[in-house]
Design an enzyme around this catalytic site. Structure first.
Site, PDB file in Angstrom:
ATOM      1  CB  CYS A  26      35.191  41.169  37.480  1.00  0.00           C
ATOM      2  SG  CYS A  26      36.719  40.530  38.142  1.00  0.00           S
ATOM      3  CE1 TYR A  72      25.398  41.886  49.600  1.00  0.00           C
ATOM      4  CE2 TYR A  72      27.137  40.818  48.350  1.00  0.00           C
ATOM      5  CZ  TYR A  72      26.723  41.783  49.245  1.00  0.00           C
ATOM      6  OH  TYR A  72      27.636  42.651  49.772  1.00  0.00           O
ATOM      7  CG  ASN A 104      31.919  38.331  36.569  1.00  0.00           C
ATOM      8  OD1 ASN A 104      32.423  38.130  37.669  1.00  0.00           O
ATOM      9  ND2 ASN A 104      30.621  38.211  36.350  1.00  0.00           N
ATOM     10  N   GLY A 105      34.502  36.087  36.827  1.00  0.00           N
ATOM     11  CA  GLY A 105      34.358  34.682  37.177  1.00  0.00           C
ATOM     12  C   GLY A 105      35.646  34.098  37.686  1.00  0.00           C
ATOM     13  N   GLY A 137      32.745  45.254  42.004  1.00  0.00           N
ATOM     14  CA  GLY A 137      34.166  45.268  42.317  1.00  0.00           C
ATOM     15  C   GLY A 137      34.655  46.675  42.558  1.00  0.00           C
TER      16      GLY A 137
END
Length: 500
Positions: free
Chosen positions: A33, A274, A134-135, A59
């Site tokens: 996210c 990345y 996020n996570g 995302g």
């Protein structure tokens, strides 16, 4: 006093034949996210939409925005891309108010369904609370089971909802203390952004695994996953939220709270390899520059006689540039990517589905034919797409194909917000380098060493006793307890499976 929530959400029609759907990115890693929040700005919703657009790489499944206008919360949650759903004026006009938070999603826990699209909202004793993160919570499933046994009712299967329940059940008086009480019960890697009727709140996990930064625009504070979301709106980068820090933004300004024992920071090393956009700054380092440096060290460690350096677009491009500069070999676009192919599309037959990779990547024969290639990519996951790309190079007349990978072999699954296959599906988990070379059909195969990766990021080597980054996908060294881990094989957890 509670505030009502005005909700509008839409779900696009989905293909009804799963066997006809080909995910062209299925052999890539995906970050879960991106988050964004702004406090007390007249263009809060529009800024949030722009910020999410800059975070779209984190995302692509769904996006949502919740705003607060002083009396009511307003929510728009949609399946699909940010630009497809939040570029129209009428949508932004339905999100009034000077404060807003937003989220763009790629699911790792919970399903790809509308009820899991964040931000999530709940009416609590203290008022309305919207939250997104996020996570991944590595004890989210355990907490969920306990809360349900205690009478909790869940509407979604995202682990973000666990936080809402923990905050609601806290017996602390102030909302901030309730939020901190909830954080004290969770494990894993996370960057939270939440909003009440009076505050914008951010929190980063104690190891700083997932990123979160603070910005400022027109004297108003912003919280977001990456600096590129600040750049797109012309905001100034202030600083990173520190590992284990809670920041509270209200009419008095920004308050920093550090409620947990101090720990060494161990950010996710894949942000540099990345996930982060190349133009982001992560922990003071330009990501593009770091990726070029990774490519240069990769060339030093595993140079091979060749004619041309070819990147696997787009993620392999910076490392390939660094490799070419270090080796003195020419850099050419031997693979052309079609940017107008969506993540999923319909393929009517197996024979056509097998050609799906060619819809996204095509060989530039003029560059490839008769040449000895060094093909550079960021990582190998399952190896299926890599194998097809190598075959494409052979079909285009490549004389030799040497594969160079800008990360060490991925051998272990992730539980902190990366969509990573089960261990048995990771190519490097059950094949040697030589076996992978033969499987991929290349003349040689080499990965950057773990110490080489650390050197590229400015460290002399990996400190095995106190690793500077979270790197368990290469080493098996998980930085936290994985409470939800059950059974052999360390399977990626799914709250959706538990709830169904």
């Amino acid at each position: 006093m509670t505030q009502s929530l005005e909700v509008r959400h839409h779900e696009a029609d989905a293909p009804c034949r799963d066997d006809l759907v080909l995910d062209v990115d299925s052999d890539r890693l995906h970050e879960e996210c991106g988050v964004f929040g702004v406090y007390d700005h007249p263009d809060a919703a529009a800024l949030t939409a722009l910020g999410l657009h800059a975070l779209q790489h984190r995302g692509q499944e769904a996006a949502g925005i919740v705003s607060f206008d002083g009396a009511r919360f307003h929510s728009e949650r949609r399946m699909g891309l940010v630009g497809d759903n939040f570029s129209r004026l009428d949508v932004i006009e339905r999100l009034p108010g000077p404060s807003a938070i937003g989220h763009t999603r790629y699911s790792t826990t919970g399903g790809n369904i509308l009820r899991n699209v964040q931000p999530l909202f709940a009416e609590l004793e203290t008022g309305g609370f919207a939250a997104c993160h996020n996570g991944n919570l590595t004890n989210g499933l355990t907490l969920r089971r306990r809360l349900i046994a205690d009478g909790a009712i869940y509407q979604a299967t995202s682990d973000t909802e666990v936080i809402l329940h923990l905050v609601a059940r806290s017996r602390r008086n102030r909302f901030v203390d309730r939020f901190i009480d909830a954080l004290g019960q969770i494990e894993g890697g996370y960057a939270f952004v939440g909003m009440t009727n009076k505050k914008l709140i951010g929190a980063r996990d104690p190891l700083g695994i997932r990123p979160l930064v603070i910005g400022e625009l027109d004297g108003k504070f912003i919280l977001t996953s990456e600096t590129v979301a600040l750049d797109i709106i012309g905001a100034r980068f202030v600083r990173e939220v520190e590992n284990g820090e809670v920041v509270v933004i209200d009419e008095r300004g920004l308050e920093s709270i550090k409620p947990f024992p101090a720990r060494r920071k161990r950010p996710c090393i894949f942000e540099y390899v990345y996930f982060a956009r190349p133009d982001s700054i992560v922990d003071g380092k330009n990501v593009y520059g770091m990726r070029k440096r990774i490519g240069a060290i990769l060339a030093e460690e595993s140079n091979v006689p060749a004619d041309v350096i070819v990147p696997v677009p787009d993620s392999g491009v910076p490392a390939a540039i660094g490799y070419a500069q270090a080796s003195g070999l020419p850099y050419e676009l031997g693979i052309i990517r079609n940017h107008y192919v969506g993540r999923t599309f319909i393929q009517p037959t197996q024979s056509v589905r097998d050609q799906g990779v060619r819809m996204k990547h095509s060989a530039n024969r003029a560059v490839i034919e008769g040449q000895r290639l060094v093909l550079v990519d960021d990582s190998i996951v399952r190896g299926t797409t890599s194998r097809k790309i190598v075959r494409m190079m052979r079909d285009a007349g490549a004389k030799e194909v040497h594969f160079r990978i800008a990360s060490p072999p991925i051998k272990y699954p992730d539980y902190y917000g990366i969509d990573m296959p089960d261990q048995e599906k990771l190519l490097a988990a059950h094949m040697s380098i030589d076996e992978m070379r033969d499987y991929l059909g290349v003349d040689s195969l080499a990965f950057i060493s773990i110490d080489g990766l650390y050197r590229a990021l400015g460290e002399p080597s990996r400190n095995a006793a106190q690793p500077q980054f979270t790197d368990h996908y290469f080493t098996g060294d998980y930085p936290t307890t994985i409470t939800d881990l059950v059974g052999e094989g360390a399977k990626q957890l799914s709250l959706l499976a538990e709830a169904s």
